[in-house]
Design an enzyme around this catalytic site. Structure first.
Site, PDB file in Angstrom:
ATOM      1  N   GLU A 181      14.641  33.824   5.092  1.00 57.58           N
ATOM      2  CA  GLU A 181      15.779  34.719   4.840  1.00 57.58           C
ATOM      3  C   GLU A 181      15.351  36.083   4.022  1.00 57.58           C
ATOM      4  O   GLU A 181      15.785  36.311   2.745  1.00 57.58           O
ATOM      5  CB  GLU A 181      16.794  33.940   3.690  1.00 57.58           C
ATOM      6  CG  GLU A 181      17.315  32.777   4.416  1.00 57.58           C
ATOM      7  CD  GLU A 181      18.368  32.189   3.730  1.00 57.58           C
ATOM      8  OE1 GLU A 181      18.656  32.556   2.458  1.00 57.58           O
ATOM      9  OE2 GLU A 181      19.247  31.240   4.163  1.00 57.58           O
ATOM     10  N   GLU A 382      18.412  25.878   8.317  1.00 57.29           N
ATOM     11  CA  GLU A 382      19.302  25.336   7.446  1.00 57.29           C
ATOM     12  C   GLU A 382      20.737  25.793   7.748  1.00 57.29           C
ATOM     13  O   GLU A 382      21.230  26.533   8.394  1.00 57.29           O
ATOM     14  CB  GLU A 382      19.242  26.439   6.166  1.00 57.29           C
ATOM     15  CG  GLU A 382      18.117  26.341   5.061  1.00 57.29           C
ATOM     16  CD  GLU A 382      17.873  27.095   4.035  1.00 57.29           C
ATOM     17  OE1 GLU A 382      19.074  27.464   3.585  1.00 57.29           O
ATOM     18  OE2 GLU A 382      16.891  27.612   3.738  1.00 57.29           O
TER      19      GLU A 382
HETATM   20  O1  IFM Z   1      20.054  27.337  -1.576  1.00 60.58           O
HETATM   21  C1  IFM Z   1      19.848  28.306  -0.528  1.00 60.58           C
HETATM   22  C2  IFM Z   1      18.409  28.352  -0.150  1.00 60.58           C
HETATM   23  O2  IFM Z   1      17.524  28.724  -0.877  1.00 60.58           O
HETATM   24  C3  IFM Z   1      18.355  29.571   0.909  1.00 60.58           C
HETATM   25  N1  IFM Z   1      19.717  29.555   2.165  1.00 60.58           N
HETATM   26  C4  IFM Z   1      21.073  29.308   1.215  1.00 60.58           C
HETATM   27  C5  IFM Z   1      20.776  28.007   0.529  1.00 60.58           C
HETATM   28  C6  IFM Z   1      22.524  27.957  -0.144  1.00 60.58           C
HETATM   29  O3  IFM Z   1      22.770  29.118  -0.850  1.00 60.58           O
END
Ligand code: IFM
Length: 477
Positions: A181, A382
């Site tokens: 990210e 994710e």
């Molecule tokens: O916890 C975070 C993660 O570290 C990165 N993506 C989003 C998740 C939820 O906010």
């Protein structure tokens, strides 16, 4: 957090048929080093920007830090056993840069590397494919002191660090993602400042975004040269961006936010260019003088896969006077040059982060990446939700989270049916953990963590996910 304009999630499974995923679909769960490891001062680890930030008063709710977190550093073999019990096929973890190269440059810390060697060995011994992320936001503090990601040199430091990790683990790790990210690192870290290092300057955020991608490209070149068999990629967090109406102002607001949130990264990495409209939108912020000849060729070095993190959708509108206050990721300065765009709430169910639940947005996102950008294999690296969980009789019945996963897995299947080469899915997160500026107040885990005792309790969603993995699909509802 409750918001009277949003109904709570209902925890009811959408009706749907039995669905089977393609053979070999990679079922996993994800975590990140600073969010779970703890042991912040052990084994030669030095501070990262998140240690500094979380120890600065007022930055993280409740003054929470990652000093202990889930104590995974000491409990790693038990945690891997838990993964094996759930039947995970893959585990996505990140390597802590300040653990393996404490100063951010120079030689590796053997004790730090050894932790990851042991983790990888433990995973392989349990039949779990390791999926390694090189950077999940924990920049060594000395590199921030030297300018951080807005400084070009940090990109080179990242490639050197990638090489150290590849030398140590490249013989047993097949899947590598460089950055997690980069939008968050750049725009929350240097734009709004709600994430470490907590700086707030639009031009620095844009420079940081570029140097993150440059570091990614250089790291891919280094890894490719030394580990030709590795599967290499990047993980980006993407959002469908929808105008609140057909009004031209709203449509333009959506174009602008889409450029900053999505195309800022997708275009350089997968097309080798910045979008022309982005440069025009940012003309008051930066002249892109930090982009040097040859950078975009490095940034677009060919990959083997793309990781997509998906949580929600942005619905936006043209500015009006007296607009509702912005919040969290919507903090104005994380949208340089477009600070006045309004983020609209639609009144649909939300998670405990106040993020609207929008499973069709995952189909849209995956189709867009495939249809507009690349034929490469895609992975959802994710996807998940925070909800308020309670322990009753030793159980955590997280029906809302379970329904969220079910809906998003149905969406993933729909994307596959539509022709998207989606090869795997990683639930966020394996266990409750340090949720950045929210500290331990938000729980995303499939496994409950009692932060006083460090006991783990697999929630209902974990048991349900284990069954999904076992049958390689979803039962009819
Ligand atoms: O916890 C975070 C993660 O570290 C990165 N993506 C989003 C998740 C939820 O906010």
């Amino acid at each position: 957090m409750s918001n009277p304009s949003h109904p709570p999630a209902v925890g009811v499974l959408d009706q749907g048929p039995e669905l089977t995923f393609p053979p070999g679909f990679l079922w996993g769960a994800a975590t990140a080093a600073y969010q779970i490891e703890g042991a912040a001062t052990e084994g030669g680890r030095a501070p990262s920007i998140w240690d500094t930030f979380s120890h600065t008063e007022g930055r993280v709710i409740g003054g929470h830090t990652g000093d202990v977190a889930c104590d995974h550093y000491h409990r790693m073999p038990d945690d891997v056993r838990l993964m094996a019990d759930l039947g995970l096929k893959s585990y996505r973890f990140s390597v802590s840069w300040p653990r393996v190269q404490p100063g951010g440059s120079g030689p590796a810390n053997p004790e730090g590397l050894d932790f990851y060697r042991r983790l990888v060995d433990e995973l392989l011994a349990n039949g779990i494919e390791p999926w390694l992320t090189l950077y999940h936001w924990d920049l060594p503090q000395p590199l921030e002191d030297a300018g951080g990601w807005p400084a070009r040199d940090t990109a080179g430091r990242f490639a050197d660090y990638a090489q150290l990790v590849a030398d140590a683990l490249g013989d047993r790790v097949k899947y590598w993602t460089t950055l997690n990210e980069p939008w968050c690192s750049a725009f929350l870290g240097y734009g709004s400042g709600v994430h470490a290092p907590g700086r707030s300057d639009g031009a620095d955020a844009v420079r940081a975004g570029h140097h993150l991608m440059l570091g990614h490209g250089l790291a891919v070149q280094a890894l490719r040269a030394s580990r030709p068999q590795a599967q290499l990629g990047i993980t980006v967090n993407l959002y469908p961006v929808t105008p609140a109406s057909d009004a031209p102002g709203d449509v333009d607001a959506a174009r602008r936010i889409d450029a900053l949130a999505n195309r800022f990264f997708l275009d350089p990495v997968l097309r080798g260019s910045y979008p022309a409209d982005l440069a025009a939108d940012l003309r008051e912020v930066t002249d892109f003088g930090h982009v040097r000849e040859g950078d975009l060729a490095v940034i677009s070095t060919p990959l083997d896969l793309v990781g997509v993190n998906y949580y929600s959708r942005h619905v936006v509108a043209a500015p009006v006077e007296g607009a509702e206050p912005e919040k969290y990721w919507r903090a104005p300065s994380c949208w340089p040059g477009s600070e006045d765009v309004r983020f609209v709430t639609r009144g649909v169910p939300v998670t405990d982060m106040d993020w609207e639940i929008d499973a069709p947005g995952l189909v849209e996102t995956l189709r867009r990446v495939h249809e507009e950008y690349t034929d490469l294999p895609l992975y959802v690296t994710e996807n998940g939700s925070a909800f308020v969980d309670t322990v009753a009789d030793g159980r955590v019945d997280d029906v809302d989270r379970l329904a969220y996963f079910d809906a998003h897995l149905r969406a993933s299947h729909e994307a596959i049916e539509a022709g998207v080469p989606l090869r795997g899915y990683f639930a966020w997160s394996l266990m409750d953990n340090f949720e950045w500026a929210w500290g331990y107040t938000k729980r995303f885990g499939m496994v409950w963590v009692d932060y006083d005792t460090q006991a783990r309790i697999p929630k209902s969603s974990a048991r349900w996910y284990a069954e999904v993995i076992r049958r390689n699909g979803l039962a009819a509802q």
